[in-house]
Design a protein around this motif. Structure first.
Motif, PDB file in Angstrom:
ATOM      1  N   LEU A 204    -105.300 -17.485 -11.361  1.00 55.08           N
ATOM      2  CA  LEU A 204    -106.691 -17.972 -10.924  1.00 55.08           C
ATOM      3  C   LEU A 204    -106.596 -18.077  -9.254  1.00 55.08           C
ATOM      4  O   LEU A 204    -107.567 -17.730  -8.602  1.00 55.08           O
ATOM      5  N   MET A 205    -105.222 -18.463  -8.672  1.00 55.55           N
ATOM      6  CA  MET A 205    -105.095 -18.493  -7.266  1.00 55.55           C
ATOM      7  C   MET A 205    -105.066 -17.169  -6.685  1.00 55.55           C
ATOM      8  O   MET A 205    -105.802 -16.933  -5.646  1.00 55.55           O
ATOM      9  N   ILE A 206    -104.600 -16.201  -7.656  1.00 57.45           N
ATOM     10  CA  ILE A 206    -104.505 -14.649  -6.841  1.00 57.45           C
ATOM     11  C   ILE A 206    -105.796 -14.244  -6.739  1.00 57.45           C
ATOM     12  O   ILE A 206    -106.305 -13.638  -5.892  1.00 57.45           O
ATOM     13  N   ASN A 207    -106.718 -14.407  -7.811  1.00 63.41           N
ATOM     14  CA  ASN A 207    -108.023 -13.980  -7.934  1.00 63.41           C
ATOM     15  C   ASN A 207    -108.659 -14.681  -6.769  1.00 63.41           C
ATOM     16  O   ASN A 207    -109.847 -13.874  -6.153  1.00 63.41           O
ATOM     17  N   ASN A 208    -108.738 -15.946  -6.556  1.00 65.92           N
ATOM     18  CA  ASN A 208    -109.532 -16.485  -5.650  1.00 65.92           C
ATOM     19  C   ASN A 208    -109.032 -16.347  -4.058  1.00 65.92           C
ATOM     20  O   ASN A 208    -109.854 -16.105  -3.284  1.00 65.92           O
ATOM     21  N   LYS A 265     -99.195 -21.913  -1.708  1.00 63.30           N
ATOM     22  CA  LYS A 265     -98.942 -21.439  -0.359  1.00 63.30           C
ATOM     23  C   LYS A 265     -98.318 -20.127  -0.384  1.00 63.30           C
ATOM     24  O   LYS A 265     -98.640 -19.273   0.593  1.00 63.30           O
ATOM     25  N   THR A 266     -97.455 -19.684  -1.478  1.00 58.73           N
ATOM     26  CA  THR A 266     -96.651 -18.503  -1.426  1.00 58.73           C
ATOM     27  C   THR A 266     -97.665 -17.407  -1.726  1.00 58.73           C
ATOM     28  O   THR A 266     -97.577 -16.095  -1.196  1.00 58.73           O
ATOM     29  N   ILE A 267     -98.555 -17.892  -2.725  1.00 56.73           N
ATOM     30  CA  ILE A 267     -99.511 -16.600  -2.898  1.00 56.73           C
ATOM     31  C   ILE A 267    -100.503 -16.222  -1.783  1.00 56.73           C
ATOM     32  O   ILE A 267    -100.702 -15.173  -1.471  1.00 56.73           O
ATOM     33  N   ILE A 268    -100.884 -17.284  -1.036  1.00 57.27           N
ATOM     34  CA  ILE A 268    -101.746 -17.009   0.273  1.00 57.27           C
ATOM     35  C   ILE A 268    -100.881 -16.323   1.275  1.00 57.27           C
ATOM     36  O   ILE A 268    -101.329 -15.108   1.697  1.00 57.27           O
ATOM     37  N   ALA A 269     -99.376 -16.399   1.355  1.00 60.23           N
ATOM     38  CA  ALA A 269     -98.719 -15.821   2.472  1.00 60.23           C
ATOM     39  C   ALA A 269     -98.469 -14.274   2.051  1.00 60.23           C
ATOM     40  O   ALA A 269     -98.887 -13.366   2.504  1.00 60.23           O
ATOM     41  N   GLN A 270     -98.294 -14.302   0.612  1.00 57.92           N
ATOM     42  CA  GLN A 270     -98.055 -12.770   0.103  1.00 57.92           C
ATOM     43  C   GLN A 270     -99.302 -11.762   0.331  1.00 57.92           C
ATOM     44  O   GLN A 270     -99.087 -10.669   0.729  1.00 57.92           O
ATOM     45  N   LEU A 284    -108.004 -21.863   3.082  1.00 58.89           N
ATOM     46  CA  LEU A 284    -108.850 -21.883   1.786  1.00 58.89           C
ATOM     47  C   LEU A 284    -108.445 -23.097   0.763  1.00 58.89           C
ATOM     48  O   LEU A 284    -108.950 -23.145  -0.113  1.00 58.89           O
ATOM     49  N   ILE A 285    -107.515 -23.535   1.091  1.00 57.06           N
ATOM     50  CA  ILE A 285    -106.906 -24.657   0.080  1.00 57.06           C
ATOM     51  C   ILE A 285    -107.933 -25.923   0.112  1.00 57.06           C
ATOM     52  O   ILE A 285    -108.402 -26.456   1.075  1.00 57.06           O
ATOM     53  N   THR A 324     -95.616  -9.880 -10.181  1.00 55.69           N
ATOM     54  CA  THR A 324     -96.856 -10.516 -10.843  1.00 55.69           C
ATOM     55  C   THR A 324     -97.976 -10.230  -9.862  1.00 55.69           C
ATOM     56  O   THR A 324     -98.935  -9.614 -10.238  1.00 55.69           O
ATOM     57  N   ILE A 325     -97.706 -10.519  -8.730  1.00 60.37           N
ATOM     58  CA  ILE A 325     -98.919 -10.004  -7.524  1.00 60.37           C
ATOM     59  C   ILE A 325     -99.203  -8.333  -7.487  1.00 60.37           C
ATOM     60  O   ILE A 325    -100.320  -8.141  -7.527  1.00 60.37           O
TER      61      ILE A 325
END
Ligand code: NAD
Ligand code: TDX
Length: 354
Positions: A204-208, A265-270, A284-285, A324-325
């Protein structure tokens, strides 16, 4: 050749399990019974649609006639029950379907397996059969800052989802204790990896993030989950099915505990770095209302499966999250397909009051 009835394998973990087993065993038969709910997706299985070792059957694990017919046709050696309603938030808005599938569905599978494998005249079980229940760490409830879930930790579920899974586990043990059915239960922590439906935190977070949508973090973002790469879970299930001691429960997890906000935060940075997109940042959080009855912390002690079966989690989080990403970036069409239609309606309903 071993014959498996695998249920719910058009969903996230089941799909990964089918590919894991087909890769590992040249001779095997996997009969995949899946109702194709919103979470089941035949597109997941397109890479094995021409493989004679995998047979897909659309149907409900609650359907006695159908399941009995499958046992008659295939004479299974194993049942591995993945099929479930699996999303905690949905269980809070609609508990009944969780009781039906997770509770009644499990009992139906157990009863059909018993009818097929137990000879009531000689009072013996057919050789080499086993029923495996894919359960969850959530049946143990919630931890404070210290300690871990052991197999001996009393069941103390809080959500309708975890209550339905705990109830299923108790029926599995009841079939073992009452009738002598050969069984195992695995209780795993949070999985992540390819093919996970984007109602769960990581996809969900990756998509958003990719779409510059707000990132709804429940409560203070400090709830802790013990993340396990899905392939490591698949390996554990195979090891338990083929080497687990009869009647035993095995916890599966990797001492890989992270607070939710760390994951986000990891997903955002990546994604910021990989897409070179300055529109992606922590702005975005959005902290939103907490999940009702939100379990604070899950942490698994996997000593038993490690010592008895030699299992260990091979994929460190830092590697697993990149894999995963990568997968979601390479499967944009998959994500677009699963988030079209009903998903939009689900998202609006689920998040409108948060
Ligand atoms: P999922 O929601 O992605 O997939 C569930 C699958 O079950 C779908 O393909 C769906 O169509 C099918 N299904 C639902 N109801 C059915 C029914 N009545 N009859 C037949 N098929 C039905 O779930 P998942 O994340 O892959 O989880 C699989 C199993 O692992 C579940 O039992 C879940 O409780 C357990 N588990 C999941 C996690 C996790 O982090 N995802 C962790 C521990 C345990
Ligand atoms: O939008 C969100 N925001 C958020 O903060 C979502 C979807 C989740 N969260 C939080 C809630 C949890 O603390 O993230 C954490 C993980 O949530 P989920 O992905 O919904 O997983 P969880 O509730 O921990 O349950 C999962 O792990 C155990 C699976 O869905 C279960 O099937 C499994 O048994």
């Amino acid at each position: 050749m071993k014959k498996y009835l695998v249920t719910g394998c058009a969903g996230f973990i089941g799909t990964n399990f089918v590919y894991y087993m087909l890769k590992k065993y040249p001779e095997i038969l996997l009969v995949n019974l899946d109702k194709l709910t919103y979470a089941g997706n035949l597109e997941n299985l397109k890479d094995c649609e021409d493989d004679p070792r995998h047979v897909f059957v659309q149907g409900d694990i609650c359907d006695k006639e159908l399941v009995t017919g499958l046992f008659e046709k295939y004479d299974f050696d194993y049942v591995i029950n993945f099929a479930a309603e699996s999303h905690v938030d949905r269980s809070i808005t609609n508990p009944e379907t969780f009781v039906e599938t997770n509770g009644m569905g499990t009992v139906n599978l157990l009863q059909c397996a018993k009818n097929a494998w137990y000879d009531s005249e000689t009072k013996t079980w057919a050789e080499g059969k086993k029923y495996c229940q894919v359960s969850t760490d959530e049946v143990y409830g919630s931890l404070g800052a210290d300690g871990y879930f052991m197999e001996t930790t009393p069941l103390c579920p809080h959500s309708p989802y975890s209550s339905s899974k705990a109830s299923a586990d108790m029926f599995v043990m009841a079939y073992h204790d009452t009738y002598g059915m050969p069984v195992n239960i695995t209780r795993c922590s949070n999985n992540y990896g390819p093919y996970q439906f984007p109602e769960k935190l990581i996809p969900l977070m990756i998509n958003n993030v990719k779409n510059h949508k707000k990132l709804p973090v429940y409560g203070d973002g400090m709830n802790v989950r013990d993340w396990l790469y899905v392939e490591d879970h698949c390996k554990a299930i195979d090891m338990v099915a083929n080497g687990g001691r009869d009647g035993e429960v095995y916890n599966v997890g990797g001492h890989n505990e992270r607070p939710n906000i760390f994951i986000v935060k990891t997903i955002i940075a990546q994604l910021h770095d990989r897409l070179k997109d300055d529109g992606i940042d922590e702005g975005l959080i959005q902290y939103v209302a907490d999940r009702l009855g939100h379990d604070r912390r899950y942490g698994i002690d996997p000593t038993k499966i490690k010592e008895e079966l030699g299992w260990y989690p091979e994929t460190p989080f830092e590697k697993g999250i990149v894999l995963t990403i990568d997968w979601y970036l390479e499967h944009e069409e998959w994500m677009n397909n699963v988030t079209s239609g009903n998903y939009q309606k689900y998202y609006e309903e689920m998040y409108k009051n948060k």
